[in-house]
Design a protein around this motif. Structure first.
Motif, short mmCIF file in Angstrom:
data_model
loop_
_atom_site.label_atom_id
_atom_site.label_comp_id
_atom_site.label_asym_id
_atom_site.label_seq_id
_atom_site.Cartn_x
_atom_site.Cartn_y
_atom_site.Cartn_z
N GLY A 98 -22.97 3.42 -23.25
CA GLY A 98 -23.27 3.45 -24.67
C GLY A 98 -24.12 2.28 -25.14
O GLY A 98 -24.82 2.37 -26.12
N GLY A 115 -9.71 11.10 -19.52
CA GLY A 115 -10.50 11.03 -20.75
C GLY A 115 -11.69 10.11 -20.57
O GLY A 115 -12.34 10.09 -19.53
N THR A 116 -11.95 9.31 -21.55
CA THR A 116 -13.09 8.39 -21.56
C THR A 116 -12.64 6.99 -21.19
O THR A 116 -11.64 6.51 -21.72
CB THR A 116 -13.74 8.36 -22.96
OG1 THR A 116 -14.15 9.68 -23.29
CG2 THR A 116 -14.93 7.43 -22.99
N LEU A 117 -13.36 6.37 -20.29
CA LEU A 117 -13.11 4.98 -19.93
C LEU A 117 -14.11 4.12 -20.69
O LEU A 117 -15.32 4.27 -20.53
CB LEU A 117 -13.27 4.77 -18.42
CG LEU A 117 -13.22 3.32 -17.93
CD1 LEU A 117 -11.85 2.74 -18.20
CD2 LEU A 117 -13.56 3.26 -16.46
N THR A 118 -13.61 3.24 -21.53
CA THR A 118 -14.45 2.33 -22.29
C THR A 118 -14.25 0.93 -21.73
O THR A 118 -13.10 0.49 -21.60
CB THR A 118 -14.09 2.36 -23.78
OG1 THR A 118 -14.20 3.70 -24.25
CG2 THR A 118 -15.02 1.46 -24.58
N SER A 135 -19.22 4.80 -8.87
CA SER A 135 -18.90 6.08 -9.48
C SER A 135 -19.51 7.21 -8.68
O SER A 135 -20.60 7.10 -8.14
CB SER A 135 -19.44 6.11 -10.91
OG SER A 135 -19.25 7.39 -11.46
N THR A 195 -21.97 7.27 -18.43
CA THR A 195 -22.66 7.19 -19.70
C THR A 195 -22.45 5.79 -20.24
O THR A 195 -21.32 5.38 -20.48
CB THR A 195 -22.11 8.23 -20.69
OG1 THR A 195 -22.26 9.53 -20.12
CG2 THR A 195 -22.86 8.17 -22.01
#
Length: 163
Positions: free
Chosen positions: A80, A61-64, A73, A78
């Motif tokens: 934010g 999923g998304t890594l925050t 990477s 992306t």
């Protein structure tokens, strides 16, 4: 003991305990150290302190993340809240780097290949400095201040102004 056993209170063992099936815990599970072949966690996982991975990490999923000191990477990143490289800079070895807004550079910008702009190049301070090669202008090059040439200037039609 065979069959179902119910213990009311604290159970203490002085040796190893082996569970041949699933172990269900209804309250908090406190473990000093985990050595396991596979660990599957559903729900939110919170790490208070450092998390160390000795091999690859796969995220479906998304890594925050915040306060990152090193990102390596192979795919798309992306950011934010912006991207800041404190050492080493941003190095793109393949593909296209696209900036949707204003890209501000407080130091030098190096390009080993052609730099292409659709809306022109504007230097607010310092101007355009070409240290090697030939600077070719295929259209009108208006100058609002002095133009300095350290070498030979070859020009076609020069119209207007003083020389």
């Amino acid at each position: 003991v065979t069959g179902v056993s119910t213990f009311a209170g604290i159970v203490t063992t002085t040796g190893d305990m082996y569970v041949g099936g699933d172990l269900y815990v209804l309250d908090d599970l406190k473990i000093d150290e985990i050595n396991a072949r596979n660990l599957n966690i559903t729900g939110v996982s919170t790490f208070v302190g450092d998390a160390k991975f000795d091999s690859n990490v796969t995220i479906g999923g998304t890594l925050t993340y915040e306060d990152v000191t090193n990102v390596d990477s192979v795919g798309i990143i992306t950011a934010g809240r912006g991207f800041r490289a404190t050492t080493g800079g941003l190095v793109v070895t393949a593909g296209v780097s696209t900036f949707g807004g204003i890209a501000t550079f407080t130091e030098y910008v190096y390009a080993n290949k052609t730099v292409s702009t659709e809306q022109g190049f504007r230097a607010i301070a310092g101007g355009l400095i070409v240290t090697a090669g030939i600077a070719t202008f295929g259209a009108i090059a208006p100058y609002t201040s002095d133009a300095f040439v350290d070498g030979t200037l070859t020009a076609g039609l020069i119209d207007g102004g003083s020389y």
